[in-house]
Design a protein around this motif. Structure first.
Motif, PDB file in Angstrom:
ATOM      1  N   ALA A 123      53.236 -16.105  42.603  1.00  0.00           N
ATOM      2  CA  ALA A 123      53.191 -14.950  41.564  1.00  0.00           C
ATOM      3  C   ALA A 123      51.776 -14.835  41.317  1.00  0.00           C
ATOM      4  N   ASP A 124      50.829 -15.735  41.133  1.00  0.00           N
ATOM      5  CA  ASP A 124      49.417 -15.628  41.025  1.00  0.00           C
ATOM      6  C   ASP A 124      48.709 -14.740  42.117  1.00  0.00           C
ATOM      7  N   MET A 125      48.877 -15.196  43.336  1.00  0.00           N
ATOM      8  CA  MET A 125      48.462 -14.767  44.519  1.00  0.00           C
ATOM      9  C   MET A 125      48.867 -13.159  44.625  1.00  0.00           C
ATOM     10  N   GLU A 126      50.283 -13.054  44.568  1.00  0.00           N
ATOM     11  CA  GLU A 126      50.846 -11.696  44.480  1.00  0.00           C
ATOM     12  C   GLU A 126      49.748 -10.640  43.708  1.00  0.00           C
ATOM     13  N   ARG A 127      49.763 -11.140  42.395  1.00  0.00           N
ATOM     14  CA  ARG A 127      49.023 -10.292  41.387  1.00  0.00           C
ATOM     15  C   ARG A 127      47.424 -10.182  41.843  1.00  0.00           C
ATOM     16  N   HIS A 128      46.728 -11.292  42.262  1.00  0.00           N
ATOM     17  CA  HIS A 128      45.602 -11.143  42.825  1.00  0.00           C
ATOM     18  C   HIS A 128      45.522 -10.014  44.080  1.00  0.00           C
ATOM     19  N   VAL A 129      46.311 -10.159  44.921  1.00  0.00           N
ATOM     20  CA  VAL A 129      46.180  -9.214  46.242  1.00  0.00           C
ATOM     21  C   VAL A 129      46.655  -7.832  45.743  1.00  0.00           C
ATOM     22  N   LEU A 130      47.335  -7.765  44.691  1.00  0.00           N
ATOM     23  CA  LEU A 130      47.666  -6.071  44.300  1.00  0.00           C
ATOM     24  C   LEU A 130      46.360  -5.704  43.510  1.00  0.00           C
ATOM     25  N   ALA A 131      45.886  -6.392  42.813  1.00  0.00           N
ATOM     26  CA  ALA A 131      44.694  -6.085  42.141  1.00  0.00           C
ATOM     27  C   ALA A 131      43.465  -5.746  42.917  1.00  0.00           C
ATOM     28  N   VAL A 132      43.223  -6.638  44.207  1.00  0.00           N
ATOM     29  CA  VAL A 132      42.084  -6.054  44.934  1.00  0.00           C
ATOM     30  C   VAL A 132      42.765  -4.847  45.674  1.00  0.00           C
ATOM     31  N   ALA A 133      43.786  -5.259  45.982  1.00  0.00           N
ATOM     32  CA  ALA A 133      44.456  -3.903  46.752  1.00  0.00           C
ATOM     33  C   ALA A 133      44.187  -2.437  46.373  1.00  0.00           C
ATOM     34  N   SER A 134      44.330  -2.423  44.656  1.00  0.00           N
ATOM     35  CA  SER A 134      44.142  -1.418  43.950  1.00  0.00           C
ATOM     36  C   SER A 134      42.736  -0.834  44.050  1.00  0.00           C
ATOM     37  N   GLY A 135      41.807  -1.911  43.901  1.00  0.00           N
ATOM     38  CA  GLY A 135      40.260  -1.901  43.835  1.00  0.00           C
ATOM     39  C   GLY A 135      39.875  -1.129  45.214  1.00  0.00           C
ATOM     40  N   LEU A 136      40.169  -1.725  46.312  1.00  0.00           N
ATOM     41  CA  LEU A 136      39.970  -1.191  47.469  1.00  0.00           C
ATOM     42  C   LEU A 136      40.266   0.138  47.712  1.00  0.00           C
ATOM     43  N   ILE A 137      41.544   0.618  47.224  1.00  0.00           N
ATOM     44  CA  ILE A 137      41.945   2.077  47.236  1.00  0.00           C
ATOM     45  C   ILE A 137      41.090   2.887  46.579  1.00  0.00           C
ATOM     46  N   ALA A 138      40.490   2.418  45.206  1.00  0.00           N
ATOM     47  CA  ALA A 138      39.865   3.165  44.575  1.00  0.00           C
ATOM     48  C   ALA A 138      38.442   3.227  45.037  1.00  0.00           C
ATOM     49  N   ALA A 139      38.124   2.412  45.822  1.00  0.00           N
ATOM     50  CA  ALA A 139      36.820   2.516  46.636  1.00  0.00           C
ATOM     51  C   ALA A 139      36.556   3.453  47.755  1.00  0.00           C
ATOM     52  N   GLY A 140      37.801   3.839  48.147  1.00  0.00           N
ATOM     53  CA  GLY A 140      37.954   4.767  49.130  1.00  0.00           C
ATOM     54  C   GLY A 140      38.375   4.370  50.565  1.00  0.00           C
ATOM     55  N   TYR A 160      43.277 -14.154  49.100  1.00  0.00           N
ATOM     56  CA  TYR A 160      43.844 -12.976  48.528  1.00  0.00           C
ATOM     57  C   TYR A 160      42.886 -11.495  48.988  1.00  0.00           C
ATOM     58  N   CYS A 161      41.860 -11.760  49.137  1.00  0.00           N
ATOM     59  CA  CYS A 161      41.034 -10.392  49.656  1.00  0.00           C
ATOM     60  C   CYS A 161      41.607  -9.924  51.226  1.00  0.00           C
ATOM     61  N   ASP A 162      41.745 -11.160  51.761  1.00  0.00           N
ATOM     62  CA  ASP A 162      42.440 -10.824  53.227  1.00  0.00           C
ATOM     63  C   ASP A 162      43.530 -10.052  53.048  1.00  0.00           C
ATOM     64  N   PHE A 163      44.524 -10.663  52.366  1.00  0.00           N
ATOM     65  CA  PHE A 163      46.016 -10.061  52.208  1.00  0.00           C
ATOM     66  C   PHE A 163      45.842  -8.637  51.656  1.00  0.00           C
ATOM     67  N   ALA A 164      44.890  -8.350  50.605  1.00  0.00           N
ATOM     68  CA  ALA A 164      44.708  -7.034  49.954  1.00  0.00           C
ATOM     69  C   ALA A 164      44.236  -6.343  50.913  1.00  0.00           C
ATOM     70  N   ILE A 165      43.558  -6.532  51.733  1.00  0.00           N
ATOM     71  CA  ILE A 165      42.889  -5.525  52.868  1.00  0.00           C
ATOM     72  C   ILE A 165      44.016  -4.981  53.660  1.00  0.00           C
ATOM     73  N   GLN A 166      45.186  -6.150  54.175  1.00  0.00           N
ATOM     74  CA  GLN A 166      46.076  -5.639  54.907  1.00  0.00           C
ATOM     75  C   GLN A 166      47.081  -5.030  54.194  1.00  0.00           C
ATOM     76  N   THR A 167      47.213  -5.304  53.073  1.00  0.00           N
ATOM     77  CA  THR A 167      48.278  -4.619  52.106  1.00  0.00           C
ATOM     78  C   THR A 167      48.084  -2.955  52.128  1.00  0.00           C
ATOM     79  N   ILE A 168      46.760  -2.735  52.146  1.00  0.00           N
ATOM     80  CA  ILE A 168      46.463  -1.019  52.189  1.00  0.00           C
ATOM     81  C   ILE A 168      46.571  -0.415  53.539  1.00  0.00           C
ATOM     82  N   GLY A 169      46.743  -1.233  54.573  1.00  0.00           N
ATOM     83  CA  GLY A 169      46.932  -1.013  55.912  1.00  0.00           C
ATOM     84  C   GLY A 169      45.556  -0.823  56.603  1.00  0.00           C
ATOM     85  N   ALA A 170      44.529  -1.541  56.074  1.00  0.00           N
ATOM     86  CA  ALA A 170      42.975  -1.634  56.540  1.00  0.00           C
ATOM     87  C   ALA A 170      43.205  -3.131  57.402  1.00  0.00           C
ATOM     88  N   VAL A 171      41.941  -3.275  58.262  1.00  0.00           N
ATOM     89  CA  VAL A 171      42.036  -4.245  59.014  1.00  0.00           C
ATOM     90  C   VAL A 171      40.990  -5.335  58.302  1.00  0.00           C
TER      91      VAL A 171
END
Length: 357
Positions: free
Chosen positions: A42-59, A78-89
């Motif tokens: 649950a912690d990991m999911e929350r952190h992945v989504l938080a970083v994913a949100s930040g990356l989207i806001a960063a463009g 969690y940065c690795d999975f956040a990057i992939q969560t938003i479809g990035a590489v």
């Protein structure tokens, strides 16, 4: 988020399904001061989504390359999975890479964004060209994690568009033999490899591993980290190879991956102690290991060999397993270089098989 709306044969499909299944079960243990901290699913999911949100806001856009320059730490995961969560590489860079090499990888991959662990590693990169911004885990990423997660609608939309054929990572060679070369890996490459490993080997969510190989290398990233997510086990992030002896005793994992040099050091330390022992103890050790070798190489051992193996275990082998591995190790995995046959046979003899490859 609805995990079922994410393609199952993608790394993010695996992650979000497992997070929904396991919830507050521990996923990763990491060093904090003198002790260990726990990151649940649950912690990991929350952190992945938080970083994913930040990356989207960063463009950061789908299919953008994002550099990840860091030593092994929970934020790397969690940065690795956040990057992939938003479809990035995700484009990992070894933390000990020279600045010139890091910048070469940034240019070659066309990275638009970079995340470094802290200021010293961030200084190896330069903004300019396609690279718009360099964030740090200790700075901007930490801020994202502390803030409420926004952009969930956009995150869900992007997750629904990720396919098994999409590139999820570009892994670069270490550069020791020339200019680093990038290998593009699709989501299905990581998922199929991990699922095949779990299918072939009897691994369950009751298993645990100690991870020390660099996550920038595909061996450690898949076999130590992503495989664990596929089978639902727990992973301890080591402080490094110099700490393995003490950590094996603390953690008592059931699985560990390594390059041969760790097994060579273990074997060398045992043999050095044996050489200092008196002749009687050396003879008992030699007999016990010889018996263990015959037992491990016999398909159907008879009553006599079974009895000899039990005695060898009581006299020598059980103690060796405890001293070397913590006592719960089911098997090691070796890769990255050739392992000497005598060392492989030694570990099989004491009851801790080494699986090559």
């Amino acid at each position: 988020l609805n995990p079922e709306a994410i393609a199952d044969r993608t790394t993010v499909g695996v992650f979000f399904r497992q997070a929904a299944r396991y919830g507050n079960k521990p996923l990763i243990h990491y060093r904090h001061g003198e002790g260990w901290q726990v990151e649940t699913w649950a912690d990991m999911e929350r952190h992945v989504l938080a970083v994913a949100s930040g990356l989207i806001a960063a463009g950061v856009q789908p299919r953008d390359s994002v550099l990840l320059v860091s030593e092994n730490r929970v934020e790397w995961v969690y940065c690795d999975f956040a990057i992939q969560t938003i479809g990035a590489v995700t484009v990992p860079v070894y933390p000990n890479s020279p600045a010139e090499m890091a910048q070469t990888i940034a240019a070659d991959s066309g990275a638009s964004y970079a995340i470094a662990s802290g200021a010293p590693l961030a200084a190896k990169l330069k903004e300019g060209g396609s690279l718009r911004e360099i964030a740090t885990m200790d700075g901007k990423v930490a801020d994202w994690v502390r803030q409420p997660t926004l952009n969930l609608t956009e995150i869900a939309a992007r997750l629904s568009q990720v396919t098994p054929e999409d590139i999820c990572t570009i892994v670069y060679t270490s550069g020791t033999t020339g200019t680093p070369k990038g290998v593009e890996l699709a989501h299905r490459n990581l998922v199929d490899t991990a699922r095949a490993a779990v299918k072939v080997h009897p691994i369950t969510d009751q298993d645990s591993s100690l991870s020390w190989l660099p996550l920038a290398h595909v061996f450690g990233r898949i076999n130590e980290m992503f495989d664990g997510m596929v089978y639902g086990g727990e992973t301890w992030i080591s402080a490094g190879s110099d700490h393995l002896v003490e950590e094996l005793q603390q953690v008592k994992p059931t699985i560990m991956c390594s390059a041969p040099r760790v097994y060579e050091k273990m074997y060398g330390a045992v043999m050095a102690r044996v050489q200092k022992a008196n002749p009687a103890k050396r003879a008992i050790f030699k007999w016990a290991v010889s018996t263990g070798t015959r037992f491990s190489q016999t398909v159907e051992p008879g009553p006599a060999l079974n009895a000899q193996r039990r005695l060898a275990d009581r006299l020598v082998l059980a103690g060796l397993r405890s001293q070397l591995t913590g006592g719960r190790m089911r098997f090691f995995i070796s890769g990255g270089a050739a392992l000497a046959q005598n060392i492989e046979e030694f570990f099989w003899a004491i009851g801790v098989p080494i699986l090559n490859g």
